[in-house]
Structure formats: structure tokens, C-alpha cells
Motif scaffolding. Sequence first.
Motif, PDB file in Angstrom:
ATOM      1  N   ILE A 239       0.863  -1.184   0.000  1.00 63.17           N
ATOM      2  CA  ILE A 239       0.000   0.000   0.000  1.00 63.17           C
ATOM      3  C   ILE A 239       0.898   1.233   0.000  1.00 63.17           C
ATOM      4  N   THR A 240       0.811   2.043  -1.030  1.00 64.03           N
ATOM      5  CA  THR A 240       1.664   3.236  -1.099  1.00 64.03           C
ATOM      6  C   THR A 240       1.106   4.375  -0.260  1.00 64.03           C
ATOM      7  N   LYS A 241      -0.235   4.508  -0.255  1.00 57.19           N
ATOM      8  CA  LYS A 241      -0.855   5.572   0.524  1.00 57.19           C
ATOM      9  C   LYS A 241      -2.228   5.125   0.986  1.00 57.19           C
ATOM     10  N   MET A 242      -2.546   5.430   2.240  1.00 53.67           N
ATOM     11  CA  MET A 242      -3.841   5.089   2.800  1.00 53.67           C
ATOM     12  C   MET A 242      -4.246   6.157   3.803  1.00 53.67           C
ATOM     13  N   THR A 243      -5.513   6.161   4.192  1.00 53.53           N
ATOM     14  CA  THR A 243      -5.991   7.175   5.133  1.00 53.53           C
ATOM     15  C   THR A 243      -5.911   6.652   6.557  1.00 53.53           C
ATOM     16  N   TYR A 244      -5.992   7.606   7.503  1.00 53.07           N
ATOM     17  CA  TYR A 244      -6.012   7.235   8.918  1.00 53.07           C
ATOM     18  C   TYR A 244      -7.117   6.233   9.199  1.00 53.07           C
ATOM     19  N   ARG A 245      -8.306   6.504   8.671  1.00 59.39           N
ATOM     20  CA  ARG A 245      -9.435   5.642   9.033  1.00 59.39           C
ATOM     21  C   ARG A 245      -9.335   4.271   8.370  1.00 59.39           C
ATOM     22  N   GLU A 246      -8.716   4.177   7.185  1.00 61.25           N
ATOM     23  CA  GLU A 246      -8.455   2.864   6.609  1.00 61.25           C
ATOM     24  C   GLU A 246      -7.525   2.071   7.512  1.00 61.25           C
ATOM     25  N   MET A 247      -6.467   2.728   7.997  1.00 60.49           N
ATOM     26  CA  MET A 247      -5.513   2.052   8.877  1.00 60.49           C
ATOM     27  C   MET A 247      -6.192   1.623  10.166  1.00 60.49           C
ATOM     28  N   ARG A 248      -7.046   2.457  10.686  1.00 67.45           N
ATOM     29  CA  ARG A 248      -7.758   2.147  11.933  1.00 67.45           C
ATOM     30  C   ARG A 248      -8.645   0.909  11.748  1.00 67.45           C
ATOM     31  N   PRO A 265      -3.109  10.472  18.268  1.00 65.94           N
ATOM     32  CA  PRO A 265      -2.349  11.734  18.297  1.00 65.94           C
ATOM     33  C   PRO A 265      -2.024  12.255  16.905  1.00 65.94           C
ATOM     34  N   ALA A 266      -1.736  11.347  15.961  1.00 64.01           N
ATOM     35  CA  ALA A 266      -1.438  11.782  14.596  1.00 64.01           C
ATOM     36  C   ALA A 266      -2.655  12.438  13.951  1.00 64.01           C
ATOM     37  N   ILE A 267      -3.822  11.857  14.187  1.00 64.97           N
ATOM     38  CA  ILE A 267      -5.054  12.450  13.657  1.00 64.97           C
ATOM     39  C   ILE A 267      -5.285  13.819  14.276  1.00 64.97           C
ATOM     40  N   GLN A 268      -5.104  13.906  15.600  1.00 61.89           N
ATOM     41  CA  GLN A 268      -5.314  15.191  16.279  1.00 61.89           C
ATOM     42  C   GLN A 268      -4.385  16.278  15.745  1.00 61.89           C
ATOM     43  N   GLY A 269      -3.152  15.883  15.423  1.00 61.96           N
ATOM     44  CA  GLY A 269      -2.189  16.861  14.923  1.00 61.96           C
ATOM     45  C   GLY A 269      -2.123  16.947  13.416  1.00 61.96           C
ATOM     46  N   ASN A 270      -2.936  16.120  12.725  1.00 60.93           N
ATOM     47  CA  ASN A 270      -2.944  16.100  11.258  1.00 60.93           C
ATOM     48  C   ASN A 270      -1.540  15.807  10.709  1.00 60.93           C
ATOM     49  N   ILE A 271      -0.838  14.852  11.341  1.00 60.39           N
ATOM     50  CA  ILE A 271       0.545  14.541  10.994  1.00 60.39           C
ATOM     51  C   ILE A 271       0.582  13.318  10.074  1.00 60.39           C
ATOM     52  N   ASP A 291      -7.968  11.868   5.470  1.00 59.69           N
ATOM     53  CA  ASP A 291      -8.842  11.463   4.369  1.00 59.69           C
ATOM     54  C   ASP A 291      -9.303  12.634   3.513  1.00 59.69           C
ATOM     55  N   LYS A 292      -9.120  13.867   3.994  1.00 63.81           N
ATOM     56  CA  LYS A 292      -9.540  15.020   3.219  1.00 63.81           C
ATOM     57  C   LYS A 292      -8.750  15.099   1.914  1.00 63.81           C
ATOM     58  N   ASP A 293      -9.478  15.218   0.806  1.00 61.73           N
ATOM     59  CA  ASP A 293      -8.889  15.337  -0.545  1.00 61.73           C
ATOM     60  C   ASP A 293      -8.129  14.088  -0.975  1.00 61.73           C
ATOM     61  N   PHE A 294      -8.295  12.983  -0.254  1.00 56.45           N
ATOM     62  CA  PHE A 294      -7.606  11.749  -0.629  1.00 56.45           C
ATOM     63  C   PHE A 294      -8.280  11.127  -1.845  1.00 56.45           C
ATOM     64  N   GLN A 295      -7.480  10.746  -2.830  1.00 60.52           N
ATOM     65  CA  GLN A 295      -7.993  10.107  -4.032  1.00 60.52           C
ATOM     66  C   GLN A 295      -7.511   8.653  -4.076  1.00 60.52           C
ATOM     67  N   PRO A 296      -8.403   7.694  -3.809  1.00 55.58           N
ATOM     68  CA  PRO A 296      -7.971   6.290  -3.792  1.00 55.58           C
ATOM     69  C   PRO A 296      -7.613   5.791  -5.184  1.00 55.58           C
ATOM     70  N   SER A 297      -6.608   4.938  -5.244  1.00 50.15           N
ATOM     71  CA  SER A 297      -6.194   4.368  -6.527  1.00 50.15           C
ATOM     72  C   SER A 297      -6.811   2.994  -6.755  1.00 50.15           C
ATOM     73  N   ASP A 298      -7.316   2.361  -5.697  1.00 49.43           N
ATOM     74  CA  ASP A 298      -7.937   1.038  -5.807  1.00 49.43           C
ATOM     75  C   ASP A 298      -9.303   1.061  -5.133  1.00 49.43           C
ATOM     76  N   ILE A 299     -10.141   0.111  -5.522  1.00 49.16           N
ATOM     77  CA  ILE A 299     -11.444  -0.026  -4.860  1.00 49.16           C
ATOM     78  C   ILE A 299     -11.229  -0.452  -3.408  1.00 49.16           C
ATOM     79  N   VAL A 300     -10.428  -1.497  -3.238  1.00 47.15           N
ATOM     80  CA  VAL A 300     -10.124  -2.031  -1.904  1.00 47.15           C
ATOM     81  C   VAL A 300      -8.666  -1.733  -1.586  1.00 47.15           C
ATOM     82  N   THR A 301      -8.416  -1.266  -0.372  1.00 49.61           N
ATOM     83  CA  THR A 301      -7.048  -0.987   0.066  1.00 49.61           C
ATOM     84  C   THR A 301      -6.429  -2.193   0.742  1.00 49.61           C
TER      85      THR A 301
END
Length: 452
Positions: A239-248, A265-271, A291-301
Amino acid sequence: MKVVKFGGSSLANGEAFQNAINIITSDPQRRVIVTSAPGKRFSEDIKVTDLLIKYANAVINDQNPSKIVEQILNRYRDIADYFDLPADNLTPLKDRLEDLPRQIYPNDSYLLAAFKAHGERLNAQLMAIILQHLGYEARFVTPSEAGITVTGTPNNASVIPETYANLSQFAFNDNELLVFPGFYGITLAGHIATFSRGGSDITGAILACGLHASTYENFTDVDAIYSANPQIVDNPQPITKMTYREMRELSYAGFSVFHDEALIPAIQGNIPINVRNTNDPDKPGTMIVPDKDFQPSDIVTGVVSGKHFAALYLHKYLLNKQAGFTLRILQILAKHNISYEHMPSGIDDITIILDRNAINDQLIDTICNEIQEEINPDRLEWIDNYAITMVVGEGMRDRTGVISDILVSLAEKRISVTMINQGSSQIAIMIGTDDNDADEAVRAIYHRFFVN
């Protein structure tokens, strides 16, 4: 400025230390270093944290711990010898380790936490000494000095908001490298308390948030986070890029590369978080981003299964007509300090999914007896071999037919689905199966979305 955290395998011996130092000094933005305790050097080896637990138990049981202490010290001596560090430089580490039994602890749980935390503390102190020996301006910083304050139980602590205010006022110059021990903080009463196992990830995220880092780099022993467990699927896609909530969502069912609590903490600090390989640091790894402005490259991560679940099934006619029925069940669970994971229901049925690791057989019998007496269901069944498979991807929100594709792939393998649930976020689908089918379910779903 970047916060860089190294896992236990990345700091297990002198050669690994040198590799970590090469990574640190190759980028001037890497200013804050978080250390784990030395991990295994080979498969039969023992982690320093586990040696410290043995040390604590020996002290609690009034046994002579001298051999264990020597074994622990030798791990740090071997690292120091790799850098030709003068022996007297290790005196502060030796004194600290030997002094642990003489400290005052409120109870044995606090004693255990303090002993465990010293794997990270001594490694951070040694890292700072070695960096100074090599000519770098480095400073060892304890959680007490930085103001990393926690509440909760001694061996399962949680950071409190004041920590971030303390870190925002922490002073350091533009040239020094700051070396922090991971895994623990200081209670309001001044005692050491550790995060859950693997909690150095949490420390790194706290520092990244509190010090307003541009990136949190988490160095471990894998090239990236993969779309499926490599032990289940051959050569899964990184996975090259994923969102916080996908990882969660993926962490919940078994992705263990990155501690799920460290996301908060990373979510709180947007890090942004970059998971990378210490042994191949030029590879880009996996970025975990908002996840803001995130453009997924696959249907499933990613697809992951967890086999550590169990379920309590209740059937009672006209259940939907009884006000407070579910509340009475939850009150029984709460009385025994049991949290539930999910509760899918029908008009006459409820299935309560629990973490099997958090409940023993005696407790199972107790809550089943109490539910039988309180609710008197027409049928009550305990399902021990329960697995949950998570299919996660931001790309699923704008795609129809995903559930159909999943169910078809499982039907082709004759895998029976006992539960299916999609959250309102539409980025995660949860599937319940028998635990014997879990691995094959992951392979079937992976093949459907990634190979095809």
C-alpha cells in the motif's frame, strides 16, 4: 522537522544501531528520535522487555535477579562495544538498572511498569551517548523532562491533553538531536506507567503532534504495509498511501505493523505517518494521511482477518417488542467489565461479538448463566470459533456491487458467511465466518479485487 521512531528489531544490536544512525543523520529534518527496547537478534533470542519482566517478577518473588540483570546489561554492552564506547560510559545505565528494586512503588503493577519501561529508557540513553561519541550534538530526554503525562492503569496508560501543552513549551536548539524513550509516560503522582505493548509507536505519535512535526517516520522491519498478510497471500500488493481511518479499520482485525492507538495523536495533529523499512530505507514505504482530498487508486485498500473473536447468540420470539431487552444484556456485560465488539440483530435474534482474548471460560459460564436467568431466551448459544474479516477501502464509497463481488468470491470457495455489516462511512465491510475459513476468505477476496 521529522519525528523518527525505531522498532525493537531496528535497535537489536550494534549493527542495527549503526544502520539507524545512518538513517537519522542522512536527513537534517530528522531531529527527534524515539527508541524501542532492543528486540530479538535471531529467532531464538529474547527481547530485552521480556528480560525486564523476568527481572521484575524475580524481585516481586524475593528471588536473586543478578543473572538476569547481567543478561540485560550484556545486551547494552554488546551495542556499546560495537562503537568502541569506553566502559565507564555505561555506568549510568548499570546504576539505573541495579537501582530499580530499591525504588518505592505503590504496588507490584507499578513496579512491573517501571521495570518494563527501562528497556526503552536505557536504549534511548545509550543512543544519545553513542551519537555524542560520534561527534553529534545529541540530548537524552525523559518523559518527565518533556512533560509526557498519563493516566490509566500502570501497564495500560493513556496520554492526557496537558502533555501537548507541555511539549509546545519544550525548548531545544536547531542543531541538537533529541532522543526520547518510547513506551511510557509519567503519572500525575510521578510514577512510570507504560502504554500497551508496542507502545513506542504511541510515544512517537504524541511527540509528532506535540512538537508539530511535518512527518512521523516509523521505521520497522518491513518494506511497507501490505494489502493482505504475506503469510496468507503470496506477494501481496504494498500500500503506497492510505488514510487514517483505513488504517484504523484494518488494525482492528489484525494489521499489526503500526499500533492502532498511535493513530489518535497523529489524527489530532494532522501529521502524516510514513511506515518504512530500517533495512531498506530508500524504499518509500507506506504513507498514512488524512482522508480530506484523498484520491484512492484502488477499490479495496486491504483485506485482513482476525480469529480472536467469539459470539453469544440469543433467540427469543417477540424480542423486538420488549423495551430495554438489549440494555439488560449490556448491564450484565458491564457488571463484569466486558466490552462487546459488535451486535448485529434481527427481530427475534441478537448476536453479541466479543474479543475472545478478553474473556475466560469461567466468565463465559457466569455471563451465560446470568443472561439465562435475566432474559430467559428461547435459545442461548456460545460460538467460540468466530472470525471477522475486514475489507477496507476509501474507493468502495463510489463503487456499486462491492458486497456482491465479496459474497460471490466467498461462495465460489464454499465459505459460509454468518454476519455481514457495512458502516455508514462506506469504507469498511465486516464479514463473520468460522475461524477455519478465515485465511481462505482473505485469499478469495484478495484475488477478486487485486488479481482480477
